[in-house]
Motif scaffolding. Sequence first.
Motif, PDB file in Angstrom:
ATOM      1  N   PRO B  45       0.827  -1.211   0.000  1.00 47.28           N
ATOM      2  CA  PRO B  45       0.000   0.000   0.000  1.00 47.28           C
ATOM      3  C   PRO B  45       0.857   1.256   0.000  1.00 47.28           C
ATOM      4  CG  PRO B  45      -0.871  -1.599   1.544  1.00 47.28           C
ATOM      5  CD  PRO B  45       0.430  -2.152   1.062  1.00 47.28           C
ATOM      6  N   HIS B  46       1.945   1.235   0.764  1.00 50.74           N
ATOM      7  CA  HIS B  46       2.905   2.343   0.737  1.00 50.74           C
ATOM      8  C   HIS B  46       3.260   2.724  -0.697  1.00 50.74           C
ATOM      9  CE1 HIS B  46       3.602   2.671   4.947  1.00 50.74           C
ATOM     10  NE2 HIS B  46       4.109   1.462   5.084  1.00 50.74           N
ATOM     11  N   THR B  47       3.598   1.707  -1.456  1.00 48.34           N
ATOM     12  CA  THR B  47       4.027   1.949  -2.831  1.00 48.34           C
ATOM     13  C   THR B  47       2.905   2.555  -3.655  1.00 48.34           C
ATOM     14  OG1 THR B  47       5.573   0.123  -2.673  1.00 48.34           O
ATOM     15  CG2 THR B  47       4.972   0.831  -4.877  1.00 48.34           C
ATOM     16  N   LEU B  48       1.690   2.073  -3.440  1.00 53.81           N
ATOM     17  CA  LEU B  48       0.561   2.628  -4.188  1.00 53.81           C
ATOM     18  C   LEU B  48       0.361   4.105  -3.865  1.00 53.81           C
ATOM     19  CD1 LEU B  48      -2.067  -0.253  -4.102  1.00 53.81           C
ATOM     20  CD2 LEU B  48      -0.587   0.479  -5.978  1.00 53.81           C
ATOM     21  N   ARG B  49       0.456   4.430  -2.571  1.00 50.74           N
ATOM     22  CA  ARG B  49       0.319   5.846  -2.214  1.00 50.74           C
ATOM     23  C   ARG B  49       1.446   6.662  -2.843  1.00 50.74           C
ATOM     24  NH1 ARG B  49      -0.093   3.733   3.132  1.00 50.74           N
ATOM     25  NH2 ARG B  49      -2.242   3.115   3.570  1.00 50.74           N
ATOM     26  N   TYR B  50       2.641   6.072  -2.801  1.00 51.63           N
ATOM     27  CA  TYR B  50       3.799   6.741  -3.391  1.00 51.63           C
ATOM     28  C   TYR B  50       3.577   7.005  -4.878  1.00 51.63           C
ATOM     29  CZ  TYR B  50       8.529   7.063  -5.334  1.00 51.63           C
ATOM     30  OH  TYR B  50       9.646   7.440  -6.028  1.00 51.63           O
ATOM     31  N   TYR B  51       3.104   6.001  -5.604  1.00 53.94           N
ATOM     32  CA  TYR B  51       2.870   6.177  -7.035  1.00 53.94           C
ATOM     33  C   TYR B  51       1.856   7.292  -7.287  1.00 53.94           C
ATOM     34  CZ  TYR B  51       5.487   1.949  -8.284  1.00 53.94           C
ATOM     35  OH  TYR B  51       6.471   1.012  -8.496  1.00 53.94           O
ATOM     36  N   GLU B  52       0.867   7.359  -6.429  1.00 55.27           N
ATOM     37  CA  GLU B  52      -0.108   8.420  -6.610  1.00 55.27           C
ATOM     38  C   GLU B  52       0.527   9.785  -6.317  1.00 55.27           C
ATOM     39  OE1 GLU B  52      -3.600   7.916  -4.279  1.00 55.27           O
ATOM     40  OE2 GLU B  52      -4.546   9.765  -5.011  1.00 55.27           O
ATOM     41  N   ARG B  53       1.317   9.817  -5.256  1.00 53.91           N
ATOM     42  CA  ARG B  53       1.966  11.071  -4.875  1.00 53.91           C
ATOM     43  C   ARG B  53       2.788  11.666  -6.006  1.00 53.91           C
ATOM     44  NH1 ARG B  53       5.152  11.875   0.783  1.00 53.91           N
ATOM     45  NH2 ARG B  53       5.456   9.619   0.743  1.00 53.91           N
ATOM     46  N   VAL B  57      -0.694   7.873 -11.039  1.00 52.65           N
ATOM     47  CA  VAL B  57      -2.123   7.572 -11.162  1.00 52.65           C
ATOM     48  C   VAL B  57      -2.923   8.578 -10.357  1.00 52.65           C
ATOM     49  CG1 VAL B  57      -2.632   5.153 -11.633  1.00 52.65           C
ATOM     50  CG2 VAL B  57      -1.621   5.787  -9.440  1.00 52.65           C
ATOM     51  N   GLN B  58      -4.175   8.728 -10.763  1.00 54.91           N
ATOM     52  CA  GLN B  58      -5.106   9.449  -9.919  1.00 54.91           C
ATOM     53  C   GLN B  58      -6.113   8.450  -9.413  1.00 54.91           C
ATOM     54  OE1 GLN B  58      -6.588  12.728 -12.194  1.00 54.91           O
ATOM     55  NE2 GLN B  58      -4.689  13.911 -11.913  1.00 54.91           N
ATOM     56  N   VAL B  59      -6.430   8.575  -8.148  1.00 54.71           N
ATOM     57  CA  VAL B  59      -7.293   7.586  -7.518  1.00 54.71           C
ATOM     58  C   VAL B  59      -8.453   8.307  -6.835  1.00 54.71           C
ATOM     59  CG1 VAL B  59      -7.403   5.657  -5.910  1.00 54.71           C
ATOM     60  CG2 VAL B  59      -5.282   6.133  -7.135  1.00 54.71           C
ATOM     61  N   ALA B  60      -9.644   7.774  -7.068  1.00 52.03           N
ATOM     62  CA  ALA B  60     -10.837   8.377  -6.467  1.00 52.03           C
ATOM     63  C   ALA B  60     -10.896   8.056  -4.974  1.00 52.03           C
ATOM     64  CB  ALA B  60     -12.078   7.843  -7.160  1.00 52.03           C
ATOM     65  N   ARG B  61     -11.730   8.820  -4.246  1.00 57.12           N
ATOM     66  CA  ARG B  61     -11.923   8.580  -2.809  1.00 57.12           C
ATOM     67  C   ARG B  61     -13.379   8.267  -2.530  1.00 57.12           C
ATOM     68  NH1 ARG B  61      -6.574  10.120  -1.042  1.00 57.12           N
ATOM     69  NH2 ARG B  61      -5.744   9.839  -3.145  1.00 57.12           N
ATOM     70  N   ASP B  62     -13.598   7.528  -1.457  1.00 64.69           N
ATOM     71  CA  ASP B  62     -14.974   7.331  -1.024  1.00 64.69           C
ATOM     72  C   ASP B  62     -15.332   8.415  -0.009  1.00 64.69           C
ATOM     73  OD1 ASP B  62     -13.835   6.678   1.381  1.00 64.69           O
ATOM     74  OD2 ASP B  62     -14.334   4.545   1.298  1.00 64.69           O
ATOM     75  N   ALA B  63     -16.519   8.257   0.588  1.00 58.71           N
ATOM     76  CA  ALA B  63     -17.002   9.291   1.493  1.00 58.71           C
ATOM     77  C   ALA B  63     -16.049   9.514   2.668  1.00 58.71           C
ATOM     78  CB  ALA B  63     -18.394   8.912   2.017  1.00 58.71           C
ATOM     79  N   ALA B  64     -15.384   8.437   3.078  1.00 55.36           N
ATOM     80  CA  ALA B  64     -14.493   8.537   4.233  1.00 55.36           C
ATOM     81  C   ALA B  64     -13.102   9.043   3.839  1.00 55.36           C
ATOM     82  CB  ALA B  64     -14.370   7.179   4.905  1.00 55.36           C
TER      83      ALA B  64
END
Lengths: 148, 148
Positions: B45-53, B57-64
């Motif tokens: 997950p760290h890596t995924l956040r890093y890639y987005e940073r 990629v752009q990643v959508a968010r849910d309500a939370a």
Amino acid sequence: MLRRALRLAVDPPGGVSIEALRALARDDATEWDIATTAKHLGVSPHTLRYYERIGLVQVARDAAGHRRYGAPAVRRLVFLTRMRTSGMPISDLRHYIDLVDSGQDTVSERMDLLLEHRDILRSRIAGLQLALAATEYKIAVYQEVHQP
Amino acid sequence: MLRRALRLAVDPPGGVSIEALRALARDDATEWDIATTAKHLGVSPHTLRYYERIGLVQVARDAAGHRRYGAPAVRRLVFLTRMRTSGMPISDLRHYIDLVDSGQDTVSERMDLLLEHRDILRSRIAGLQLALAATEYKIAVYQEVHQP
DNA sequence: GTAGGGGTGTGAGCGCACTCAAACGCAAGG
DNA sequence: CCTTGCGTTTGAGTGCGCTCACACCCCTAC
């Protein structure tokens, strides 16, 4: 024939040249300075000093204190750089060299390291071949789209 | 058949599973959370956040405010991780993604990147095959010495 | 209500394998 | 004599690709 072709295709980016290897095999009185050695191995002099510092090789000096790489040192470095460029970490190289330097009764442990590296190489090759296929596929798709 | 075998041999260490890929191909309403996505891609997950940073990629968010990976994001990440694990540097991925995000008239430039990567892959495979041969040779020598 | 287990953003830290800087030595050539 | 060029040691710095710590948030189950 295939082997020759492969070697010719792969040698240029770095690695001992064939004649140099032959000379080594003849247990030559090879005596290279650091620049020559670096060039033949496809690494920088910095890297050679570094390898010596961390204990991967011992290298003799001449009267002026300059390094002289003899056949055994070069042979070891050929092995080391081959393993390095194929992805073996320095820590494993250290381990292997420690085993080599501590005698004959470490042979099976060395084997284990080599066997493990062999397996790693096999699966890395398989992985790269998959990535290659995916890349070629993508290229083909782009080509179709671009010039249908 | 061979391809299946290869895939089975190589998939486990990380990479999307086959069913997951099929679901993606059906342009599913895939909506994974970060842990699921990470598991399927074989990264943290760290890596995924890093890639987005870093803008891969752009990643959508849910309500939370939690990330939701939809099919397009996952498809892009599949491509990115494939290129990454096969050695393409992040800077090139950034470049490629920039091209993708700036429209159709960058196709030939993208092609150039892919072609270059293809050539790199080919020569890396060749190099690894050479290293594999050398390793196997050494193993054979050790075996002879050990049990003649 | 509160404990637990997931998630968030951000800056800092890490491991690896070099790579370089600084200060110095020697030896040949002009 | 003095510059040029290659070498020396040592400690420090670099680039890459993560990886983690921290402080915080949100939802669920007991």
